[in-house]
Design a protein around this motif. Structure first.
Motif, PDB file in Angstrom:
ATOM      1  N   LYS A 290       0.890  -1.229  -0.140  1.00 48.19           N
ATOM      2  CA  LYS A 290       0.106  -0.102   0.037  1.00 48.19           C
ATOM      3  C   LYS A 290       0.872   1.356   0.035  1.00 48.19           C
ATOM      4  CE  LYS A 290      -3.754   0.568  -0.122  1.00 48.19           C
ATOM      5  NZ  LYS A 290      -4.484   1.008  -1.326  1.00 48.19           N
ATOM      6  N   ARG A 291       2.060   1.173   0.587  1.00 48.44           N
ATOM      7  CA  ARG A 291       2.922   2.362   0.700  1.00 48.44           C
ATOM      8  C   ARG A 291       3.367   2.666  -0.696  1.00 48.44           C
ATOM      9  NH1 ARG A 291       7.955   4.659   1.411  1.00 48.44           N
ATOM     10  NH2 ARG A 291       7.892   6.068   3.311  1.00 48.44           N
ATOM     11  N   LYS A 292       3.820   1.552  -1.394  1.00 50.29           N
ATOM     12  CA  LYS A 292       4.177   1.857  -2.794  1.00 50.29           C
ATOM     13  C   LYS A 292       3.324   2.442  -3.591  1.00 50.29           C
ATOM     14  CE  LYS A 292       6.728  -0.904  -6.444  1.00 50.29           C
ATOM     15  NZ  LYS A 292       7.190  -2.162  -6.765  1.00 50.29           N
ATOM     16  N   GLU A 293       1.956   1.930  -3.358  1.00 53.30           N
ATOM     17  CA  GLU A 293       0.867   2.396  -4.383  1.00 53.30           C
ATOM     18  C   GLU A 293       0.580   3.807  -4.146  1.00 53.30           C
ATOM     19  OE1 GLU A 293      -3.867   1.891  -3.867  1.00 53.30           O
ATOM     20  OE2 GLU A 293      -2.743   0.131  -4.006  1.00 53.30           O
ATOM     21  N   LEU A 294       0.369   4.136  -2.653  1.00 53.60           N
ATOM     22  CA  LEU A 294       0.330   5.546  -2.274  1.00 53.60           C
ATOM     23  C   LEU A 294       1.552   6.543  -2.896  1.00 53.60           C
ATOM     24  CD1 LEU A 294      -0.838   5.201   1.394  1.00 53.60           C
ATOM     25  CD2 LEU A 294      -2.331   5.628  -0.827  1.00 53.60           C
ATOM     26  N   ALA A 295       2.834   5.842  -2.728  1.00 56.38           N
ATOM     27  CA  ALA A 295       4.002   6.937  -3.195  1.00 56.38           C
ATOM     28  C   ALA A 295       3.716   6.909  -4.704  1.00 56.38           C
ATOM     29  CB  ALA A 295       5.251   6.114  -2.654  1.00 56.38           C
ATOM     30  N   ALA A 296       3.400   6.015  -5.322  1.00 55.60           N
ATOM     31  CA  ALA A 296       3.177   6.219  -6.901  1.00 55.60           C
ATOM     32  C   ALA A 296       2.207   7.333  -7.344  1.00 55.60           C
ATOM     33  CB  ALA A 296       3.127   4.857  -7.446  1.00 55.60           C
ATOM     34  N   SER A 297       1.133   7.382  -6.533  1.00 55.86           N
ATOM     35  CA  SER A 297      -0.040   8.222  -6.797  1.00 55.86           C
ATOM     36  C   SER A 297       0.107   9.516  -6.080  1.00 55.86           C
ATOM     37  CB  SER A 297      -1.320   7.553  -6.273  1.00 55.86           C
ATOM     38  OG  SER A 297      -1.283   7.623  -4.923  1.00 55.86           O
ATOM     39  N   GLY A 298       1.165   9.820  -5.498  1.00 53.90           N
ATOM     40  CA  GLY A 298       1.570  11.080  -4.630  1.00 53.90           C
ATOM     41  C   GLY A 298       0.803  11.658  -3.628  1.00 53.90           C
ATOM     42  N   THR A 299       0.086  10.468  -2.965  1.00 51.67           N
ATOM     43  CA  THR A 299      -0.913  10.781  -1.685  1.00 51.67           C
ATOM     44  C   THR A 299      -0.101  10.417  -0.270  1.00 51.67           C
ATOM     45  OG1 THR A 299      -1.970   8.540  -2.084  1.00 51.67           O
ATOM     46  CG2 THR A 299      -2.770  10.463  -3.212  1.00 51.67           C
ATOM     47  N   LEU A 300       1.068   9.776  -0.538  1.00 52.01           N
ATOM     48  CA  LEU A 300       1.566   9.394   0.636  1.00 52.01           C
ATOM     49  C   LEU A 300       1.743  10.251   1.758  1.00 52.01           C
ATOM     50  CD1 LEU A 300       2.791   6.702   2.083  1.00 52.01           C
ATOM     51  CD2 LEU A 300       5.086   7.444   0.998  1.00 52.01           C
ATOM     52  N   GLU A 301       2.031  11.383   1.349  1.00 49.95           N
ATOM     53  CA  GLU A 301       2.297  12.598   2.324  1.00 49.95           C
ATOM     54  C   GLU A 301       1.008  12.975   3.202  1.00 49.95           C
ATOM     55  OE1 GLU A 301       3.101  16.591   0.888  1.00 49.95           O
ATOM     56  OE2 GLU A 301       2.401  15.871  -1.047  1.00 49.95           O
ATOM     57  N   HIS A 302      -0.254  12.806   2.714  1.00 46.91           N
ATOM     58  CA  HIS A 302      -1.510  12.881   3.370  1.00 46.91           C
ATOM     59  C   HIS A 302      -1.760  12.060   4.210  1.00 46.91           C
ATOM     60  CE1 HIS A 302      -1.549  16.669   1.089  1.00 46.91           C
ATOM     61  NE2 HIS A 302      -1.432  16.089  -0.078  1.00 46.91           N
ATOM     62  N   ASP A 303      -1.663  10.851   3.843  1.00 45.31           N
ATOM     63  CA  ASP A 303      -2.074   9.346   4.595  1.00 45.31           C
ATOM     64  C   ASP A 303      -0.950   8.886   5.505  1.00 45.31           C
ATOM     65  OD1 ASP A 303      -4.267   9.963   3.063  1.00 45.31           O
ATOM     66  OD2 ASP A 303      -3.728   8.276   1.662  1.00 45.31           O
ATOM     67  N   GLU A 304      -1.497   8.122   6.462  1.00 43.31           N
ATOM     68  CA  GLU A 304      -0.827   7.157   7.182  1.00 43.31           C
ATOM     69  C   GLU A 304      -1.072   5.675   7.116  1.00 43.31           C
ATOM     70  OE1 GLU A 304      -0.632   8.298  11.690  1.00 43.31           O
ATOM     71  OE2 GLU A 304      -1.113  10.328  11.171  1.00 43.31           O
TER      72      GLU A 304
ATOM     73  N   GLN B 143      10.949  -9.123  13.444  1.00 45.99           N
ATOM     74  CA  GLN B 143      11.509  -8.931  12.252  1.00 45.99           C
ATOM     75  C   GLN B 143      10.386  -8.144  11.630  1.00 45.99           C
ATOM     76  OE1 GLN B 143      11.581 -12.499   9.864  1.00 45.99           O
ATOM     77  NE2 GLN B 143      12.296 -11.215   7.936  1.00 45.99           N
ATOM     78  N   ALA B 144       9.094  -8.242  11.770  1.00 40.58           N
ATOM     79  CA  ALA B 144       8.004  -7.624  11.299  1.00 40.58           C
ATOM     80  C   ALA B 144       8.028  -6.080  11.781  1.00 40.58           C
ATOM     81  CB  ALA B 144       6.701  -8.293  11.791  1.00 40.58           C
ATOM     82  N   ILE B 145       7.990  -5.798  13.173  1.00 40.01           N
ATOM     83  CA  ILE B 145       8.394  -4.856  13.628  1.00 40.01           C
ATOM     84  C   ILE B 145       9.411  -3.935  12.884  1.00 40.01           C
ATOM     85  CG2 ILE B 145       8.638  -3.525  15.838  1.00 40.01           C
ATOM     86  CD1 ILE B 145       7.046  -5.387  17.296  1.00 40.01           C
ATOM     87  N   ASN B 146      10.723  -4.536  13.028  1.00 36.64           N
ATOM     88  CA  ASN B 146      11.489  -3.660  12.354  1.00 36.64           C
ATOM     89  C   ASN B 146      11.534  -3.250  11.002  1.00 36.64           C
ATOM     90  OD1 ASN B 146      13.090  -3.861  14.948  1.00 36.64           O
ATOM     91  ND2 ASN B 146      14.202  -5.531  14.247  1.00 36.64           N
ATOM     92  N   ALA B 147      11.063  -4.159  10.283  1.00 39.33           N
ATOM     93  CA  ALA B 147      10.595  -3.881   8.591  1.00 39.33           C
ATOM     94  C   ALA B 147       9.653  -2.831   8.671  1.00 39.33           C
ATOM     95  CB  ALA B 147      10.198  -5.361   7.968  1.00 39.33           C
ATOM     96  N   ALA B 148       8.641  -2.785   9.406  1.00 33.40           N
ATOM     97  CA  ALA B 148       7.617  -1.833   9.248  1.00 33.40           C
ATOM     98  C   ALA B 148       8.202  -0.412   9.462  1.00 33.40           C
ATOM     99  CB  ALA B 148       6.437  -1.995  10.150  1.00 33.40           C
ATOM    100  N   LYS B 149       9.025  -0.162  10.781  1.00 34.07           N
ATOM    101  CA  LYS B 149       9.487   0.949  11.219  1.00 34.07           C
ATOM    102  C   LYS B 149      10.638   1.570  10.156  1.00 34.07           C
ATOM    103  CE  LYS B 149       8.330   0.605  16.252  1.00 34.07           C
ATOM    104  NZ  LYS B 149       9.061   0.548  17.559  1.00 34.07           N
ATOM    105  N   GLN B 150      11.434   0.605   9.505  1.00 30.39           N
ATOM    106  CA  GLN B 150      12.409   1.103   8.817  1.00 30.39           C
ATOM    107  C   GLN B 150      12.061   1.461   7.336  1.00 30.39           C
ATOM    108  OE1 GLN B 150      14.719  -2.567   8.404  1.00 30.39           O
ATOM    109  NE2 GLN B 150      15.483  -2.418  10.504  1.00 30.39           N
ATOM    110  N   ASN B 151      10.330   1.316   7.101  1.00 29.83           N
ATOM    111  CA  ASN B 151       9.823   1.512   5.803  1.00 29.83           C
ATOM    112  C   ASN B 151       8.700   2.466   6.313  1.00 29.83           C
ATOM    113  OD1 ASN B 151      10.921  -0.074   3.559  1.00 29.83           O
ATOM    114  ND2 ASN B 151      11.104  -1.461   5.160  1.00 29.83           N
ATOM    115  N   GLY B 152       8.605   3.295   7.230  1.00 31.77           N
ATOM    116  CA  GLY B 152       7.938   4.484   7.605  1.00 31.77           C
ATOM    117  C   GLY B 152       6.341   3.991   7.958  1.00 31.77           C
TER     118      GLY B 152
END
Length: 227
Positions: A69-83, A98-107
């Motif tokens: 979903k983050r990749k999709e939002l970044a491509a559409s230019g809406t990532l800065e408005h959403d969480e 591992q999951a917690i670290n992967a999440a936090k490292q990728n915003g």
């Protein structure tokens, strides 16, 4: 012959409505987390949308869905408005760190509970700072809130819990500080679901949360069963 020039239209052009911020939430549980968070958001009732996907799977599966979903939002230019948030429990998942670290490292923000989300519900009614199993946390939640049945939907009605929301936030933050002081961050018992509810409230109307708390406090006191 030149075409006659049409007079300018007096009709007002529709005003473009600003895009509402969206909080995308990927949950491990199918009903418990979803029912609580949807109820909480309804009480806030502000300019924010929740898009919740429940029953996504184990922690790493949840994080992968959030990253897509983050990749999709970044491509559409809406990532800065959403969480984007992921919500999961300790349970017996070997990959949760591992999951917690992967999440936090990728915003991706994380709302984590140990042993389970029901601990957050318990904190709306009472302090609990001793290790507890998921099964016992679910049994205690059923005792405090008879509408909750882990074997029949496992839904939590925020309107019933609302009177204890402020206390739950205070107790959760105290719990987080204590685990940190013990050099055992996120050890059982632990929850930081308050970070997610505070994010929802900040994008909505926090005064609605306070109004809901005051309106439910009296009912909460009456409904509380005796130990």
């Amino acid at each position: 012959m030149a075409r006659p020039i049409s007079p300018p239209s007096l009709k007002r052009r529709p005003v473009a409505q600003p895009k509402l911020p969206v909080i995308w939430i990927y949950c491990e549980g199918q009903n418990t987390e979803t029912s609580y968070l949807e109820g909480f958001a309804a009480h806030v009732n502000g300019p924010v949308q929740l898009k919740i996907a429940g029953g996504v799977g184990v922690p790493m599966t949840i994080v992968r869905a959030a990253l897509a979903k983050r990749k999709e939002l970044a491509a559409s230019g809406t990532l800065e408005h959403d969480e984007i948030w992921v919500v999961f429990d300790e349970d017996t998942h070997p990959d949760r760190t591992q999951a917690i670290n992967a999440a936090k490292q990728n915003g991706i923000s994380v709302a984590f509970s140990s042993p389970c989300f029901e601990l957050w519900a318990i904190l709306h009614d009472r302090d609990h700072d001793a290790p507890i199993t998921s099964k016992n946390a679910q049994k205690l939640t059923s005792h405090i809130y008879p509408h909750y049945d882990h074997n029949n939907g496992a839904r939590l009605k925020y309107g019933i819990l609302a009177g204890g929301y402020e206390q739950a936030v205070r107790r959760a933050k105290a719990m987080q500080r204590k685990r940190a002081d013990e050099l055992a961050p996120m050890a059982n018992p632990y929850t930081d679901v308050n970070a997610l509810t505070e994010a929802i409230a900040q994008k909505g109307q926090p005064e609605k949360v306070e109004a809901a708390r005051k309106g439910a406090a009296h009912r909460h006191a009456k409904q509380r069963p005796k130990n």
